[in-house]
Design an enzyme around this catalytic site. Structure first.
Site, mmCIF file in Angstrom:
data_model
loop_
_atom_site.group_PDB
_atom_site.id
_atom_site.type_symbol
_atom_site.label_atom_id
_atom_site.label_comp_id
_atom_site.label_asym_id
_atom_site.label_seq_id
_atom_site.Cartn_x
_atom_site.Cartn_y
_atom_site.Cartn_z
ATOM 1 N N HIS A 262 1.969 -24.886 4.459
ATOM 2 C CA HIS A 262 3.358 -25.034 4.929
ATOM 3 C C HIS A 262 3.737 -26.456 5.248
ATOM 4 O O HIS A 262 4.825 -26.908 4.982
ATOM 5 C CB HIS A 262 3.587 -24.224 6.202
ATOM 6 C CG HIS A 262 3.661 -22.790 5.930
ATOM 7 N ND1 HIS A 262 4.140 -21.886 6.826
ATOM 8 C CD2 HIS A 262 3.327 -22.091 4.835
ATOM 9 C CE1 HIS A 262 4.078 -20.690 6.300
ATOM 10 N NE2 HIS A 262 3.578 -20.796 5.098
ATOM 11 N N LYS B 206 -3.790 -25.000 21.001
ATOM 12 C CA LYS B 206 -2.803 -24.035 21.461
ATOM 13 C C LYS B 206 -2.615 -24.197 22.965
ATOM 14 O O LYS B 206 -3.481 -24.727 23.647
ATOM 15 C CB LYS B 206 -3.274 -22.613 21.143
ATOM 16 C CG LYS B 206 -3.229 -22.309 19.646
ATOM 17 C CD LYS B 206 -3.349 -20.823 19.384
ATOM 18 C CE LYS B 206 -3.130 -20.525 17.907
ATOM 19 N NZ LYS B 206 -1.759 -20.784 17.455
ATOM 20 N N GLU C 53 0.502 -27.333 19.670
ATOM 21 C CA GLU C 53 1.275 -26.096 19.766
ATOM 22 C C GLU C 53 1.437 -25.723 21.226
ATOM 23 O O GLU C 53 0.513 -25.856 22.019
ATOM 24 C CB GLU C 53 0.549 -24.961 19.034
ATOM 25 C CG GLU C 53 0.427 -25.184 17.545
ATOM 26 C CD GLU C 53 -0.222 -23.972 16.882
ATOM 27 O OE1 GLU C 53 0.504 -23.197 16.238
ATOM 28 O OE2 GLU C 53 -1.443 -23.810 17.042
ATOM 29 N N LYS D 140 -2.642 -19.991 2.940
ATOM 30 C CA LYS D 140 -3.857 -20.258 3.701
ATOM 31 C C LYS D 140 -4.194 -19.019 4.513
ATOM 32 O O LYS D 140 -3.283 -18.234 4.793
ATOM 33 C CB LYS D 140 -3.637 -21.459 4.619
ATOM 34 C CG LYS D 140 -2.727 -21.119 5.803
ATOM 35 C CD LYS D 140 -2.985 -21.970 7.007
ATOM 36 C CE LYS D 140 -2.332 -21.318 8.217
ATOM 37 N NZ LYS D 140 -2.514 -21.979 9.465
ATOM 38 N N LYS E 182 7.306 -29.687 4.259
ATOM 39 C CA LYS E 182 8.174 -30.414 5.158
ATOM 40 C C LYS E 182 8.687 -31.680 4.492
ATOM 41 O O LYS E 182 7.928 -32.433 3.886
ATOM 42 C CB LYS E 182 7.400 -30.811 6.425
ATOM 43 C CG LYS E 182 7.064 -29.635 7.297
ATOM 44 C CD LYS E 182 8.284 -29.197 8.078
ATOM 45 C CE LYS E 182 7.948 -27.941 8.871
ATOM 46 N NZ LYS E 182 9.137 -27.337 9.445
ATOM 47 N N LYS F 46 5.300 -28.585 21.854
ATOM 48 C CA LYS F 46 5.130 -28.479 20.411
ATOM 49 C C LYS F 46 5.461 -29.843 19.823
ATOM 50 O O LYS F 46 6.563 -30.370 20.028
ATOM 51 C CB LYS F 46 6.120 -27.440 19.887
ATOM 52 C CG LYS F 46 6.114 -27.218 18.374
ATOM 53 C CD LYS F 46 7.183 -26.149 18.037
ATOM 54 C CE LYS F 46 7.352 -25.971 16.543
ATOM 55 N NZ LYS F 46 6.193 -25.275 15.941
ATOM 56 N N HIS G 39 -3.927 -28.077 7.651
ATOM 57 C CA HIS G 39 -2.784 -28.928 8.004
ATOM 58 C C HIS G 39 -3.182 -30.353 8.375
ATOM 59 O O HIS G 39 -2.678 -31.324 7.821
ATOM 60 C CB HIS G 39 -2.009 -28.323 9.181
ATOM 61 C CG HIS G 39 -1.540 -26.934 8.921
ATOM 62 N ND1 HIS G 39 -1.201 -26.485 7.667
ATOM 63 C CD2 HIS G 39 -1.332 -25.886 9.761
ATOM 64 C CE1 HIS G 39 -0.809 -25.219 7.749
ATOM 65 N NE2 HIS G 39 -0.889 -24.834 9.008
ATOM 66 N N ARG H 23 0.826 -1.193 0.000
ATOM 67 C CA ARG H 23 0.000 0.000 0.000
ATOM 68 C C ARG H 23 0.870 1.256 0.000
ATOM 69 O O ARG H 23 0.624 2.203 -0.744
ATOM 70 C CB ARG H 23 -0.907 -0.029 1.232
ATOM 71 C CG ARG H 23 -1.874 1.132 1.386
ATOM 72 C CD ARG H 23 -2.763 0.927 2.619
ATOM 73 N NE ARG H 23 -3.544 -0.303 2.494
ATOM 74 C CZ ARG H 23 -4.816 -0.318 2.066
ATOM 75 N NH1 ARG H 23 -5.437 0.808 1.746
ATOM 76 N NH2 ARG H 23 -5.470 -1.462 1.975
#
Lengths: 486, 486
Positions: free
Chosen positions: A184, A342, A222, A154, A188, A347, A246, A50
């Site tokens: 993502h 979460k 996570e 995404k 992997k 993790k 995912h 922008r």
């Protein structure tokens, strides 16, 4: 690294001054570029945003990101940025702005004698997708003497209807063969390896069905909370943010039949087939959770509802557990348990294949049969690799068993793995769609979760730092199982 | 070590002054005894031999062996020998000698208030078996107030006829349930674990058939030559010394169907079933070899025919390779390759299960499909454990595969394993016949090899330090395979 043929092109980044672009996309882009021929350069990058910035100012901002993130070695990175990054302001994204963009693109292509190959990368919030794609299309930037490709991150839509609508807009200007929906997780190594693992190893593939498998767990845990993304997250929730993309990708890669070959569409056909085999999700198959205040490690974590950007009475889920029934020839009767959340204790992303226990058990009551069932764990995070758990006899008299694990870590075999983005960007440049999500795939995935999106079951609280609401445990226990301890 | 219930008994060793008894049997016996209740002692040992020795002299000889072999800790070993070892001369093994033996046994039993349980252990050359067994029987020593058991070492016969005859003699006095035919390999943890490995791990057992397995290799490679045993060996040869017993045991344990339960006879029924499914061996399925002079490591090795005790024009084989066809529901079409030999490059005993290669191969010509086939290697010597070889994708762009191995070593998981003898002796004392070879098993095994014994194919030379005659390589190559490099 095998040499890769990439045709010379212009790489246009929308949202180039944002966090994602500066910290993730551009460093990877530079790394990919550094492995491609430089004279003449394989690619030039044009950032769009922008704000009105000169090329130099844009380069300064990018370099500032890199310094902050301690990119090394810095000197060649800076040199690359100075030589390769241009900038074009899009202002409010009016028709005029896109015309100017077109002129700037043509100018760069001419200067560098690029053949008109163009990649449009949308590093934007998803709400901005339609306007930008229409802008590109209406200005005719998607037509050139070379090929043009569209890359979107995404989330792709927020439900079936919006995903479908977005696909319609995309397809107005870009044939599906030119569209690259990034997930993502699919960059992997381990996920790519999952295909190889199954298809190159008869040992594993021959047990890959209801004949031998009891149930499957897919976990994306996570440890972090919503961090700075409370505002976005509270509108999305775990189902949209993690499950639809995912976890569903991991589900389809695990559950797919062997494709006819490894061509992108053959692989994606098989993935879609899994989605179409999933029985409609029933309310009792879903647990939605939301974290309350708690502790992770030594750290105090506030309740989700107290996070910045989150509504005080938010009903958004930060945890989802699901039981899916894949009603296919291969998987009928084998539950797939998915969970993500979460503020969980650690993790960890993993797929656990639980093999059936022996039909006859010779080793007494001391070792419960379901404990002795073999498990194959495919770990994606934090240490990519896999583990095979099996029973062996303890030395000595008598028949006492114990469970041992064979480990394989990619990093031990190969050293550090390439960054996910790296592979994906190269695939876009080469035109390999295998690891990208196809239009029908994204829609079928949304369709699968429509029952939950329309009638979300009530939110169950869980303490930050726990493994989620107790109802998630019950989901698995109700069919005689337990979530694997991670 | 779980506590084991062993009834109090007298352990009678025939050939007690020999090498085998002094260096192998008695140290193990002491070790087993040290883990059993001592007051009152669970067992007393009575050694028998040709020579006239007092108890003390016999103890001295045993202690001398132990000192030479650096048994540690020595002091308690000596104390045990002094307290527990008695000796009785058998002279020429006339009826009178056995009567005297009976009297001595009764005396020891009375002194120690033993209930009449007796183990007769024949640590003798096999030619001596009939006379000794008859001597025991005619003197009625096999009848007592308790149980009596007979233990014999290999070789059990030298062909079907002699094995059958020996069984007849044994069964005149000892019911089969009281007979323990020892095969050292069967005491190994890994072999016992082979049963557990298969029956407790559905993952492995569900691929354990022609559906998934391409072929099986069983190798018992010895680095040593005939050493001091030239005289015995030249009459026996590799087929009698190794194949008929050790390799055949590994064959049956690998090839057997799941038993009804783990009772000794159920397991042995299944082992016998394998032997009965083997198609008659054809001349082209056999390679017999004999080593010529060569080098192993840096050491010069003389030709077999130049070894002490070996006939100058000996036609005895020191190497055998075999292709067996197991014509069972489970294994039809899956060749079993067996090989064993002396003066090979290294000591190694292993079973290699070669799984079928993928029916469709997606990964190009660069990786030949048969190389990519998965292998499970069960290692018995020198480091017991197993290895699973599989293909994974190399990190980076493109799909390049490489073969990796998951390793499991028993010693890493558990520390040093108990000595083979230890387990077997305890099993005799407990009355567990599972790991011992049954009468029909030994006869069926001899029957299998009758075609070779009757019409031995000509001897092929091989250099000491090589992997055997080239014809052995051709045996496997003729069906498109290769022996695994070890």
């Amino acid at each position: 690294m095998p040499s890769v043929h990439v045709e010379r092109h212009l790489f246009v980044v929308f949202g180039a001054t944002g966090d994602l672009a500066g910290r993730m996309l551009l460093p990877s882009l530079r790394e990919v570029a550094s492995q491609l021929p430089r004279r003449p350069p394989t690619l030039r990058v044009l950032g769009c945003g922008r704000r009105p910035l000169t090329d130099r100012e844009f380069q300064d901002e990018v370099i500032a990101w890199w310094k902050k993130d301690r990119v090394t070695p810095l000197a060649p990175a800076i040199a690359w940025a100075r030589a390769n990054l241009a900038y074009q302001s899009l202002g409010d994204e009016g028709p005029d702005d896109f015309r100017k963009l077109g002129a700037r693109m043509a100018e760069i292509e001419k200067e560098n004698r690029l053949p008109g190959n163009r990649i449009f990368y949308l590093a934007l919030p998803s709400q901005a997708f339609p306007k930008t794609i229409r802008g590109i299309g209406e200005a005719g930037l998607h037509r050139s003497a070379g090929w043009t490709r569209l890359v979107v991150e995404k989330p792709f839509g927020t439900n079936l209807a919006s995903a479908h609508e977005l696909n319609e807009i995309v397809h107005t200007y870009f044939d599906e063969r030119r569209v690259y929906r990034i997930d993502h997780y699919l960059g992997k190594e381990t996920v790519q390896n999952l295909l190889v693992f199954r298809l190159a190893n008869m040992f594993f593939e021959s047990v890959w069905s209801r004949e031998c498998i009891d149930f499957v767990e897919i976990t994306v845990a996570e440890q972090l909370g919503v961090e700075q993304r409370g505002d976005y997250y509270d509108r999305a929730g775990a189902l949209r943010d993690m499950v639809q993309n995912h976890l569903t990708q991991l589900l389809t890669l695990t559950g797919m039949d062997e494709p006819a070959n490894l061509e992108a569409d053959e692989v994606r056909n098989e993935k879609v087939k899994v989605l179409r085999s999933v029985e409609p999700i029933r309310p009792e198959d879903v647990v939605r959770g939301q974290y309350r205040a708690g502790r992770i490690g030594g750290r105090r974590v506030p309740a989700y509802r107290d996070e910045a950007g989150v509504a005080r009475r938010s009903e958004t889920e930060t945890f989802v557990a699901l039981r899916l029934r894949v009603n296919s020839w291969r998987w009928q009767g084998v539950p797939f348990f998915l969970r993500t959340g979460k503020c969980l204790p650690k993790k960890r992303t993993e797929i656990v294949i639980h093999f059936r226990s022996p039909p006859v058990w010779f080793f007494g009551e001391a070792i419960p049969r379901n404990i002795a069932a073999n498990r194959l764990t495919i770990v994606l995070q934090p240490d990519e690799g896999f583990e095979l758990a099996f029973e062996i006899k303890n030395p000595g008299l008598g028949v006492e068993l114990s469970t041992h694990r064979l480990h394989f870590l990619y990093s031990e075999a190969f050293g550090p793995l390439p960054e996910a983005y790296h592979t994906l960007l190269t695939d876009v440049m080469r035109g390999d769609q295998t690891l990208f999500v196809r239009a029908d795939e994204v829609e079928d995935s949304w369709r699968m979760y429509e029952p939950i999106l329309r009638h979300p079951p009530r939110i169950r609280p869980y303490a930050a730092g726990s493994w989620g609401p107790k109802e998630a445990e019950e989901l698995v226990r109700s069919v005689g199982y337990e979530w694997s301890s991670l």
